[in-house]
Structures are given as C-alpha cells and as structure tokens.
Design an enzyme around this catalytic site. Structure first.
Site, mmCIF file in Angstrom:
data_model
loop_
_atom_site.group_PDB
_atom_site.id
_atom_site.type_symbol
_atom_site.label_atom_id
_atom_site.label_comp_id
_atom_site.label_asym_id
_atom_site.label_seq_id
_atom_site.Cartn_x
_atom_site.Cartn_y
_atom_site.Cartn_z
ATOM 1 N N ARG A 13 55.263 -48.938 49.021
ATOM 2 C CA ARG A 13 54.671 -47.758 47.846
ATOM 3 C C ARG A 13 56.201 -47.698 46.976
ATOM 4 O O ARG A 13 57.164 -47.787 47.488
ATOM 5 C CB ARG A 13 54.452 -46.621 48.720
ATOM 6 C CG ARG A 13 52.933 -47.351 50.025
ATOM 7 C CD ARG A 13 52.472 -45.578 50.490
ATOM 8 N NE ARG A 13 51.696 -46.310 51.123
ATOM 9 C CZ ARG A 13 51.416 -46.524 52.333
ATOM 10 N NH1 ARG A 13 52.486 -47.287 53.522
ATOM 11 N NH2 ARG A 13 50.314 -46.879 53.086
ATOM 12 N N TYR A 146 40.953 -54.546 49.072
ATOM 13 C CA TYR A 146 41.623 -55.583 49.344
ATOM 14 C C TYR A 146 40.900 -56.260 49.375
ATOM 15 O O TYR A 146 42.157 -57.970 48.350
ATOM 16 C CB TYR A 146 43.304 -55.982 49.068
ATOM 17 C CG TYR A 146 44.158 -54.710 48.753
ATOM 18 C CD1 TYR A 146 45.159 -54.482 47.295
ATOM 19 C CD2 TYR A 146 44.503 -53.871 50.137
ATOM 20 C CE1 TYR A 146 46.048 -53.066 47.501
ATOM 21 C CE2 TYR A 146 45.498 -52.542 49.722
ATOM 22 C CZ TYR A 146 45.767 -52.199 48.349
ATOM 23 O OH TYR A 146 46.778 -51.508 48.420
#
Length: 165
Positions: A13, A146
């Site tokens: 991140r 994902y």
C-alpha cells in the site's frame, strides 16, 4: 522510478511505502520488511528491477534529497523534494505527473499498481494464499477480489482443462 518499481514489485500500500525506513530494506536478499494495517509485519520480495532502481536511488537520488534538510533524515527511505518524509499525497502527485507525461489514461494510481501486482501473480498461477500473505490481507475474501479473470483467459483454461471442451 524506485517508488514505482517498489510499488509494483511488492504490491504494498502507498501508506506502507511512505512508512518504510532504510533499515527495512535488504537489497542483498532482495526483500523489504513492511509494517501493514493493524501493525502486522510481513517480509515481501522486491524483484531485480526494484532492487536496481532502489540501488540507484540510494546512491544518487536520496543523498541529494537528504542534503536539502538540516539535519538530514536518517531513517526514512523515501524523501520529498525538501528532504523530509515523503507522504502518500506526494507519491500520488508524482505518479500523476508521470502518468500525464507518459500520456497514459488518467486514473492510474498507486493502488492500480497493487491491483496489477495481485492480478499478474494470480494470472500466472500464484496460489491465492500466497498472494494474500504478500498483500497483507487479514482475510482471504479480501484477496479474492483480485481473482477476476478475463473472459479469454477463462475460455483458454476451460479449453485446456475440460475433457469435453
């Protein structure tokens, strides 16, 4: 380049990226220790392109940036133009600048690189649990977002795997 390569190579991140210290980095083994959400720590591989970009940054870019601040920051891996801690906003602004310069579609962000990281690993056969660990997700269901695969990929796997395809 070091920021972009690190984001794509690790899938971390942007908040984790700006929190990295030099001591978190092991270019010899090609790994970085990341402090994620919930103060959970994980070790993530970097890959050869990120290692090269980080070596270049540490030998040329970072010393120049660090010299702009008195006293210089010793610990932060990524510095801003004044030699201080780089912020998540600063990363997004730099990325937007390069996206525009490359004449790419707007809407490419640091999270886009995280998404590409996970998608590319899964499309090339990585185990979902491994991707979960690399992304630092607490739950497998978070990682499953994902797993969307293109229709052509689904048809290809179906043709290869199903006995009556």
């Amino acid at each position: 380049r070091a920021i972009l390569e690190t984001l794509y190579a690790t899938g971390i991140r942007v908040s984790e990226l700006v929190g990295l210290s030099i001591v978190n980095l092991d270019l010899y083994t090609g790994c970085v220790r990341v402090l994620g959400k919930g103060r959970r720590e994980r070790v993530v591989p970097l890959g050869q392109y990120a290692v090269k970009a980080l070596r270049d940054y540490l030998s040329r870019g970072r010393p120049e940036l660090a010299a702009r601040r008195k006293p210089p920051l010793e610990d932060a891996l990524f510095l801003n133009h004044c030699g201080g801690h780089l912020t998540a906003r600063g990363v997004r602004e730099r990325m937007s600048h390069y996206v525009e310069k490359a004449a790419l579609t707007r809407g490419v962000s640091p999270h886009t690189l995280r998404h590409c990281f996970a998608t590319h690993l899964l499309e090339r056969g990585a185990d979902l649990r491994v991707v979960q660990e690399l992304l630092g997700h607490a739950r497998l269901t978070t990682t499953q977002i994902y797993t969307h695969l293109s229709q052509s990929k689904l048809r290809e796997v179906y043709r290869q795997a199903h006995p009556r395809a």
